[in-house]
Design an enzyme around this catalytic site. Structure first.
Site, PDB file in Angstrom:
ATOM      1  N   GLY A 296      11.853   1.357 -10.964  1.00 48.99           N
ATOM      2  CA  GLY A 296      10.779   0.013  -9.897  1.00 48.99           C
ATOM      3  C   GLY A 296       9.495   0.316 -11.508  1.00 48.99           C
ATOM      4  N   TYR A 338      -3.710   8.786  -4.208  1.00 50.10           N
ATOM      5  CA  TYR A 338      -3.410   9.390  -4.811  1.00 50.10           C
ATOM      6  C   TYR A 338      -4.310  10.650  -6.426  1.00 50.10           C
ATOM      7  CZ  TYR A 338       0.732   6.290  -3.729  1.00 50.10           C
ATOM      8  OH  TYR A 338       1.622   5.174  -3.195  1.00 50.10           O
ATOM      9  N   CYS A 365     -16.659  -1.573   0.886  1.00 47.19           N
ATOM     10  CA  CYS A 365     -17.644  -0.949   1.616  1.00 47.19           C
ATOM     11  C   CYS A 365     -17.448   0.751   2.054  1.00 47.19           C
ATOM     12  CB  CYS A 365     -18.051  -1.581   2.447  1.00 47.19           C
ATOM     13  SG  CYS A 365     -19.328  -2.646   2.408  1.00 47.19           S
TER      14      CYS A 365
HETATM   15  C1  LIG Z   1      10.667   3.477  -5.069  1.00 45.48           C
HETATM   16  C2  LIG Z   1      12.395   3.912  -5.048  1.00 45.48           C
HETATM   17  C3  LIG Z   1      12.594   3.455  -6.060  1.00 45.48           C
HETATM   18  C4  LIG Z   1      12.039   2.990  -7.475  1.00 45.48           C
HETATM   19  O1  LIG Z   1      10.474   4.483  -7.857  1.00 45.48           O
HETATM   20  P1  LIG Z   1      10.735   4.157  -9.336  1.00 45.48           P
HETATM   21  O2  LIG Z   1       9.842   5.800  -9.371  1.00 45.48           O
HETATM   22  O3  LIG Z   1       9.210   2.654  -9.128  1.00 45.48           O
HETATM   23  O4  LIG Z   1      11.157   4.229 -10.308  1.00 45.48           O
HETATM   24  C5  LIG Z   1      13.743   3.485  -6.256  1.00 45.48           C
HETATM   25  N1  LIG Z   1      14.488   3.881  -4.875  1.00 45.48           N
HETATM   26  C6  LIG Z   1      14.396   4.012  -4.468  1.00 45.48           C
HETATM   27  C7  LIG Z   1      14.990   4.244  -2.312  1.00 45.48           C
HETATM   28  C8  LIG Z   1      13.073   4.628  -3.810  1.00 45.48           C
HETATM   29  O5  LIG Z   1      12.457   4.508  -2.430  1.00 45.48           O
END
Ligand SMILES: *Cc1c(COP(=O)(O)O)cnc(C)c1O
Length: 436
Positions: A296, A338, A365
């Site tokens: 992701g 975070y 705010c």
């Molecule tokens: C969030 C998530 C991803 C993607 O993770 P990245 O660190 O953004 O690559 C892939 N698989 C699952 C099940 C996730 O929850």
């Protein structure tokens, strides 16, 4: 000279201005207004190709990345994923409907989540979802029941927690036994849910999934997880005769947010993980399943950048300097959530010395509404443009209307610059409200 080394190769300087994907960011700020999210289309496409090519080369032809679209979900990104021939992960009907609107073939989509409703399951099946990633027995029974009503046999993967010790690898937080996600091998429950899946008539178990965490720079945690999963798959075969077709290793590759983060070569990571799994399978006489991965963050983060305009500069003698911008935690909540690190530049003063230490504060705010503390940029004043780099993942996706701020525009920079998500208007912000 300030412009020592720029963080990524899609950054540059033209005159005094920062360029991104070859475009002058200050000009774009004038054209589209701020806050503005920019996306480098070629880089997104190149990263998708890098994953696809490396996985097919090192894991074999049936291997494929799934874009974990929770990182950044909008119609255009599913169109791009479709064009690049990769699959996708979705985690909600909102993401599913966005993919449908993009014409993304849903048989290539995997539906994740630890608490899917009956409505989620029905809707996804009615629209021809490829796979469910099943988290729990409750979900398994629900899918079996709904699939039976619809007269189909639903393909699934089971989400397993491999039980990687989080103390060995601090970045990891989703693969341990005590997690809201998945079913643990260690407790025997993974084998139990596998037997259950195999016994249910309208469930077509195809393999297993694990996701150990995010922003991981080393490959060892992935290799450890793969070893455990491959062993589990073998154990399942011994005990039940079922041979898994797929092993999904999840997402989690790290991204370079600041100079101190390492450069990562995703192709090389994939090669090394593949060599490890191959060797491990050979040593132990195990069969290597088709490998899936779900990047992701690493697919989109460094293809994104946010441009803001400075609203005020406030110096507190003996304390610190605040540079306040026209956005904040409503478009990027990651520092507030975070303490995430970001690189900050003054987009229109790229040739000036970055020796002014300040905290970049949002306009909301909320005193925790900061983008980054104690960064060094040139001395700025009202009207200057601030660029926050590497905001493609989990920024717009996490944006809200807190303080009733409209969400920014997202502009895709390719052969031309074009709006991918238009800026919310004040009319949009009130569109769901009824007048009482
Ligand atoms: C969030 C998530 C991803 C993607 O993770 P990245 O660190 O953004 O690559 C892939 N698989 C699952 C099940 C996730 O929850």
């Amino acid at each position: 000279m300030i412009c020592k080394e720029l963080l990524h190769e899609n950054l540059g300087v033209k005159g005094n201005n920062l360029t991104f994907a070859g475009y002058d960011t200050v000009e774009l700020a004038k054209k589209y207004g701020t806050p503005l999210m920019l996306l480098d289309e070629n880089k997104i496409r190149n990263t998708m190709r890098t994953y696809k090519n490396a996985m097919q080369k090192y894991f074999g032809e049936n291997s494929l990345p799934l874009y974990a679209s929770k990182a950044l979900s909008f119609v255009g990104i599913y169109q791009i994923a479709k064009e690049e021939g990769i699959n996708t992960d979705i985690v909600s009907l909102g993401e599913l409907c966005t993919a449908i609107k993009a014409g993304f073939p849903l048989e290539r989509a995997f539906f994740h989540g630890n608490s899917k409703t009956d409505y989620d399951i029905e809707f996804a099946i009615d629209n021809g979802i490829g796979f469910f990633n099943v988290d729990t027995q409750d979900e398994l029974y629900a899918i079996d029941r709904i699939a039976k009503e619809k007269g189909i046999c639903q393909k699934i993967l089971l989400r397993i927690t491999p039980g990687i010790d989080p103390h060995t690898h601090a970045a990891i937080s989703t693969g341990k036994v005590d997690s809201k996600f998945g079913t643990a091998i260690e407790t025997g429950q993974a084998m139990e849910i596998t037997r259950l899946a195999l016994s249910l008539e309208n469930i077509d178990l195809r393999g297993f999934h694990c996701h150990i965490g995010s922003q991981i720079f080393e490959i060892e945690p992935f290799c450890d997880a793969a070893d455990i999963m491959v062993k589990f798959i073998d154990q399942v075969k011994l005990e039940t005769g079922f041979e898994a077709e797929y092993l999904n290793l999840g997402g989690g590759f790290g991204v370079r947010y600041v100079e101190s983060d390492p450069h990562i070569d995703y192709t090389d990571n994939i090669r090394r993980i593949a060599e490890h799994i191959n060797a491990y399978c050979q040593e132990n006489g195990l069969h290597m399943p088709k490998i899936l991965m779900e990047p992701g963050r690493s697919m989109v983060a460094d293809s994104g950048m946010t441009i803001y305009t400075v609203g005020s500069v406030k110096e507190i003698p003996g304390y610190k300097n605040y540079v306040a911008i026209d956005g904040g935690m409503s478009d990027n909540p990651r520092y507030a959530l975070y303490g995430s690190q970001y690189t900050v530049l003054c987009a229109n003063k790229m040739n000036e010395n970055a020796d002014y230490e300040c905290t970049i504060a949002g306009r909301l705010c909320e005193s925790g509404d900061l983008i980054q503390e104690n960064v060094k940029i040139p001395k700025v004043s009202r009207g200057d443009n601030i660029a926050v780099l590497v905001t493609g993942a989990y920024n717009y996706a996490m944006a809200s209307n807190y303080n009733r701020l409209p969400r920014p525009a997202v502009v895709l920079l390719g052969k031309t610059d074009r709006i991918a998500i238009r800026r919310e208007t004040y009319e949009d912000v009130c569109r769901l409200d009824e007048i009482l």
